[in-house]
Enzyme design. Structure first.
Site, PDB file in Angstrom:
ATOM      1  N   TYR A 137       0.980  -1.039  -0.182  1.00 16.10           N
ATOM      2  CA  TYR A 137       0.028  -0.026   0.053  1.00 16.10           C
ATOM      3  C   TYR A 137       0.888   1.174  -0.054  1.00 16.10           C
ATOM      4  O   TYR A 137       1.935   1.361   0.460  1.00 16.10           O
ATOM      5  CB  TYR A 137      -0.985  -0.024   1.178  1.00 16.10           C
ATOM      6  N   CYS A 138       0.402   2.230  -0.691  1.00 20.77           N
ATOM      7  CA  CYS A 138       1.064   3.535  -0.930  1.00 20.77           C
ATOM      8  C   CYS A 138       2.680   3.333  -1.377  1.00 20.77           C
ATOM      9  O   CYS A 138       3.416   3.672  -1.070  1.00 20.77           O
ATOM     10  CB  CYS A 138       1.209   4.042   0.420  1.00 20.77           C
ATOM     11  N   PRO A 139       2.520   2.519  -2.509  1.00 23.58           N
ATOM     12  CA  PRO A 139       3.930   2.410  -3.033  1.00 23.58           C
ATOM     13  C   PRO A 139       4.671   3.605  -3.797  1.00 23.58           C
ATOM     14  O   PRO A 139       3.932   4.592  -4.208  1.00 23.58           O
ATOM     15  CB  PRO A 139       3.481   1.359  -4.371  1.00 23.58           C
TER      16      PRO A 139
END
Length: 269
Positions: A137-139
């Site tokens: 998540y949130c790369p």
């Protein structure tokens, strides 16, 4: 680097979810005005912190409800990026610098300053890898991983002459469950479009610093390691003066206004 000022908010209450975002902005502006490096530590109880793009998923109201069902609060932050989890096993770390302290002033240089700081601790001996973990998540380009699994992500916010480099660090806890919470948000909010234009979150792509370390790691251990690697002066007792600033109150009000989106979406169900 000039001696940094430390502001450690510790674990905030569920009534203060907007506080660290408003304070980060105030401290960033202060850093630029005073040519003063700042360290800012903070934590929130179980919360999914959303970026503005997250508010544009087609089924936003259903996504919010799905997260609430997993006992997580929701906050829409005042910066870009995508959703991240905050809870007692997550430490949020900001290295706030005057822009002039970055030789070239580039965005990547700011990110690298945070990487270098963490690498200067014992954790740097664990084989930290820098590079995007696309199914986390949130790369982002400056994701930090150990053995191929992400433990941290870095974001950046610039206000006037100050730069806040912000690290989300998964220290302890059930990282798989955190990933499941974020995955649920996107699955519920995107339905058949899951994985399109938003990360196809795979809970197995992330881990905790403690799980990857040969020694026991905790939030206090991480703080100690980081502070041993930098010159600082603890100014936590002086936080009250920033809370009393008109600019702080203004930014709190902006957070409140922005988060009406969440309340309105929940009320529509």
């Amino acid at each position: 680097m000039k001696e940094a000022l430390l502001f450690d908010q510790g674990m905030l209450s569920e009534n203060d979810l907007f506080n660290p975002f408003a304070l980060t902005d105030v401290l960033t502006e202060f850093s630029g005005e005073q040519n003063q490096p700042i360290i800012h530590f903070w934590q929130l109880p179980q919360t999914l912190i959303l970026g503005m793009k997250d508010s544009r998923v087609p089924y936003f109201d259903q996504a919010l409800r799905a997260v609430q069902a997993k006992k997580y609060r929701l906050v829409l932050r005042n910066a870009g990026g995508l959703g991240v989890i905050s809870d007692p096993g997550i430490l949020n770390i900001s290295l706030i610098l005057p822009k002039d302290s970055l030789l070239k002033g580039s965005i990547d240089e700011g990110y690298q300053a945070m990487v270098d700081w963490l690498t200067a601790t014992r954790f740097g001996e664990l084989g930290l890898e820098v590079g995007e973990v696309a199914d986390s998540y949130c790369p982002g380009k400056f994701d930090l991983s150990i053995n191929g699994k992400k433990i941290a992500g870095i974001a950046q916010r610039r206000i006037k002459d100050g730069v806040a480099i912000m690290l989300y660090l998964s220290v302890t806890g059930d990282q798989t469950f955190r990933g499941e919470v974020v995955r649920t948000f996107y699955q519920s909010g995107l339905k058949d479009s899951f994985g399109n234009d938003y990360p196809p979150v795979n809970p197995a792509s992330m881990t905790t610093l403690n799980d990857q370390s040969p020694f026991e790691v905790s939030i206090p251990v991480v703080k100690t390691e980081l502070l041993q690697a930098i010159d600082y002066r603890d100014q936590t007792a002086e936080l009250k003066q920033f809370y009393q600033l008109t600019e702080y109150q203004r930014r709190i009000e902006k957070m409140q206004q922005r988060n009406l989106l969440i309340q309105e979406a929940l009320n529509d169900l």
